[in-house]
Motif scaffolding. Structure first.
Motif, PDB file in Angstrom:
ATOM      1  N   VAL A 252       0.948  -1.202   0.166  1.00  0.00           N
ATOM      2  CA  VAL A 252      -0.030  -0.215   0.109  1.00  0.00           C
ATOM      3  C   VAL A 252       0.868   1.296   0.157  1.00  0.00           C
ATOM      4  O   VAL A 252       1.721   1.326   0.755  1.00  0.00           O
ATOM      5  CB  VAL A 252      -0.745   0.034   1.310  1.00  0.00           C
ATOM      6  N   PHE A 253       0.767   2.110  -0.819  1.00  0.00           N
ATOM      7  CA  PHE A 253       1.540   3.164  -0.925  1.00  0.00           C
ATOM      8  C   PHE A 253       0.871   4.527  -1.851  1.00  0.00           C
ATOM      9  O   PHE A 253       0.257   3.897  -2.759  1.00  0.00           O
ATOM     10  CB  PHE A 253       3.094   3.061  -1.503  1.00  0.00           C
ATOM     11  N   LEU A 254       1.457   5.508  -1.489  1.00  0.00           N
ATOM     12  CA  LEU A 254       0.768   6.735  -2.441  1.00  0.00           C
ATOM     13  C   LEU A 254       2.197   7.346  -2.947  1.00  0.00           C
ATOM     14  O   LEU A 254       3.095   7.554  -2.663  1.00  0.00           O
ATOM     15  CB  LEU A 254       0.492   7.987  -1.550  1.00  0.00           C
ATOM     16  N   ILE A 255       2.019   7.759  -4.499  1.00  0.00           N
ATOM     17  CA  ILE A 255       3.002   8.250  -5.296  1.00  0.00           C
ATOM     18  C   ILE A 255       2.538   9.355  -5.979  1.00  0.00           C
ATOM     19  O   ILE A 255       1.513   9.142  -6.785  1.00  0.00           O
ATOM     20  CB  ILE A 255       3.702   7.212  -5.927  1.00  0.00           C
ATOM     21  N   ARG A 256       3.232  10.415  -5.960  1.00  0.00           N
ATOM     22  CA  ARG A 256       2.643  11.692  -6.574  1.00  0.00           C
ATOM     23  C   ARG A 256       2.920  11.485  -8.182  1.00  0.00           C
ATOM     24  O   ARG A 256       3.730  11.014  -8.602  1.00  0.00           O
ATOM     25  CB  ARG A 256       3.524  12.752  -6.000  1.00  0.00           C
ATOM     26  N   ASN A 257       2.236  12.127  -8.836  1.00  0.00           N
ATOM     27  CA  ASN A 257       2.197  12.211 -10.071  1.00  0.00           C
ATOM     28  C   ASN A 257       3.114  13.363 -10.528  1.00  0.00           C
ATOM     29  O   ASN A 257       2.664  14.437 -10.939  1.00  0.00           O
ATOM     30  CB  ASN A 257       0.733  12.409 -10.756  1.00  0.00           C
ATOM     31  N   CYS A 258       4.564  13.015 -10.747  1.00  0.00           N
ATOM     32  CA  CYS A 258       5.273  14.146 -10.855  1.00  0.00           C
ATOM     33  C   CYS A 258       6.828  13.502 -11.763  1.00  0.00           C
ATOM     34  O   CYS A 258       6.742  12.337 -11.751  1.00  0.00           O
ATOM     35  CB  CYS A 258       5.678  14.857  -9.735  1.00  0.00           C
ATOM     36  N   GLN A 259       7.705  14.423 -12.279  1.00  0.00           N
ATOM     37  CA  GLN A 259       8.949  13.961 -12.644  1.00  0.00           C
ATOM     38  C   GLN A 259       9.993  13.079 -11.913  1.00  0.00           C
ATOM     39  O   GLN A 259      10.269  11.988 -12.185  1.00  0.00           O
ATOM     40  CB  GLN A 259       9.652  15.151 -13.247  1.00  0.00           C
TER      41      GLN A 259
END
Length: 452
Positions: A252-259
């Motif tokens: 379970v993890f969150l990852i930002r939509n970015c470079q």
């Protein structure tokens, strides 16, 4: 932890047996001092009313607007289905070299994404930075376990319920986008593709298929993560002092939509089975993490490796969340759920406002009211707060090849308890509920002013 012989099914990972904490709600700050003052005054007055236990449970309906809403067929029911037209101006989608796979690197993603958002200003309203897409999935073929497909269905329903209640998008994937990246590596190709398919989304939230939401009102404290790009359940001491393979959980993890995330996933995937150095990475991981028993390179050990060996490059953007059950070890949780239910009902018996019937869409508001009355309840194992996510690591509901330290009966009973515990929260807003966490099929009507 899993033995070397066990092969996790696609889209599932491992966990640490040392998870210790329950959910704490963190409130994001407002946008400006002036707005904060005005909003604070309004909210304060509203909470005074909301927290009062002397409200009239049967309000005067004569004061309501008497103009009825129209049903289908009336002029007021017309809906514009083309809500988000795509302008003809070129954007990153028109680049013939764009690839959704790990074949080519993505460069200048932050600029490309921002340019797309300028073309679609309807996605840049207040709150767009909190927009989440939850992704989960399972293998393409039917389950070997006779009840595996049924359990996966219920686990998916649980995630759909949570996303509907909290306003998040959800995508279920059961296709291997890269045939070489199976098992726990299968999540990375779909996450990368989802970032390109959804430039309007700020966060991609991966949740393993064998994880269940068990607090339907709790929302992630996103303001807490404003300086980070990857949020994972973990414990600094387990990683930096003990160099433990299970010092974090990659299920379970969150990852930002970015470079940053695009770059990080490139190096993360390079430890996977599509890499010519796959076997070498397995040896390196075992040399760094002495308690790692799986000989092959895996995604979770790769994350620990980056924090230990490349902390200066990646670590300052990775947040190890341990203040609540971002994913909780199911063995610690399922035996407590009946007591948790009774504790919440006891609270509602004393606070009439919490017993008020309400629409599902405003459930979060009542969750905030509840939090005001839960100060001092504590956190950690033994607390009677609802755990946020219960993770059935090692149970393998689809294949049935569970970890030998568990029995299948304990896994199945645990999943039924957790899913029914969550479903009771959902059904409450539909006028029904569950009395027996092991009785899948039986629900009962909830009378007015329940549970007084």
């Amino acid at each position: 932890m899993l033995s070397p012989e066990e092969k996790p099914s696609p889209f599932q990972t491992r966990t640490s047996p040392t998870t210790k904490t329950f959910a704490i709600r963190t409130k994001p700050s407002l946008l400006s001092d002036s707005f904060l003052f005005a909003a604070g005054a309004s909210v304060s007055l509203f909470l005074v009313w909301a927290l009062s236990d002397s409200f009239n449970p049967t309000p005067d309906l004569s004061s309501f607007n008497s103009t009825p809403l129209k049903c289908a067929g009336s002029a007021q029911s017309t809906i514009n289905l083309n809500l988000h037209p795509d302008p003809p101006t070129a954007n990153f989608y028109d680049d013939p070299n764009l690839t959704y796979s790990f074949k080519n690197t993505i460069k200048n993603w932050d600029f490309k994404r921002q340019d797309w958002l300028r073309q679609h200003p309807e996605f840049t309203s207040v709150g767009h930075a909190d927009r989440i897409l939850l992704i989960t999935g399972s293998q393409p073929s039917p389950c070997k376990n006779p009840i595996g497909d049924h359990l996966l269905f219920r686990l998916f329903k649980n995630k759909v319920d949570y996303c509907r209640i909290n306003g998040y998008d959800i995508f279920y994937n059961n296709a291997l986008l890269n045939p070489k990246m199976g098992h726990y590596w299968a999540k990375l190709p779909i996450i990368r593709a989802a970032m390109l398919a959804h430039p309007e989304i700020e966060w991609i939230w991966w949740v393993d298929s064998d994880a269940s939401f068990t607090d339907m009102d709790f929302r992630l404290p996103l303001a807490k993560y404003k300086s980070h790009n990857l949020i994972v359940h973990g414990w600094p001491r387990e990683i930096y002092e003990r160099k433990s393979w299970v010092g974090l959980n990659a299920g379970v993890f969150l990852i930002r939509n970015c470079q940053w995330s695009m770059d990080f996933m490139d190096v993360w995937a390079n430890m996977g089975p599509q890499s010519p150095e796959y076997e070498k990475w397995g040896e390196i991981q075992q040399s760094v993490m002495k308690n790692k028993r799986l000989p092959e390179s895996d995604d979770q050990a790769a994350l620990v490796y980056f924090l230990l060996e490349e902390k200066g490059k990646w670590g300052n953007k990775i947040y190890l969340e341990s203040d609540f059950y971002f994913e909780g070890y199911w063995v610690e949780i399922v035996g407590t759920l009946a007591n948790v239910t009774e504790k919440y009902r006891e609270l509602e018996r004393g606070v009439r406002r919490l017993r008020r019937r309400h629409a599902e869409k405003v459930s979060g508001y009542y969750g905030e009211i509840r939090e005001e009355h839960m100060k001092g309840w504590g956190i950690g194992q033994g607390s009677l707060r609802r755990p946020f996510i219960t993770h059935f690591v090692g149970c393998e509901p689809c294949s049935g090849t569970h970890n030998e330290i568990y029995t299948w009966e304990s896994c199945r009973e645990g999943m039924e308890r957790a899913l029914n515990f969550a479903d009771d929260q959902v059904l409450r807003n539909f006028g029904f509920g569950r009395e027996d966490l092991l009785d899948v099929g039986t629900v009962v009507p909830r009378e007015y002013d329940f549970p007084a």
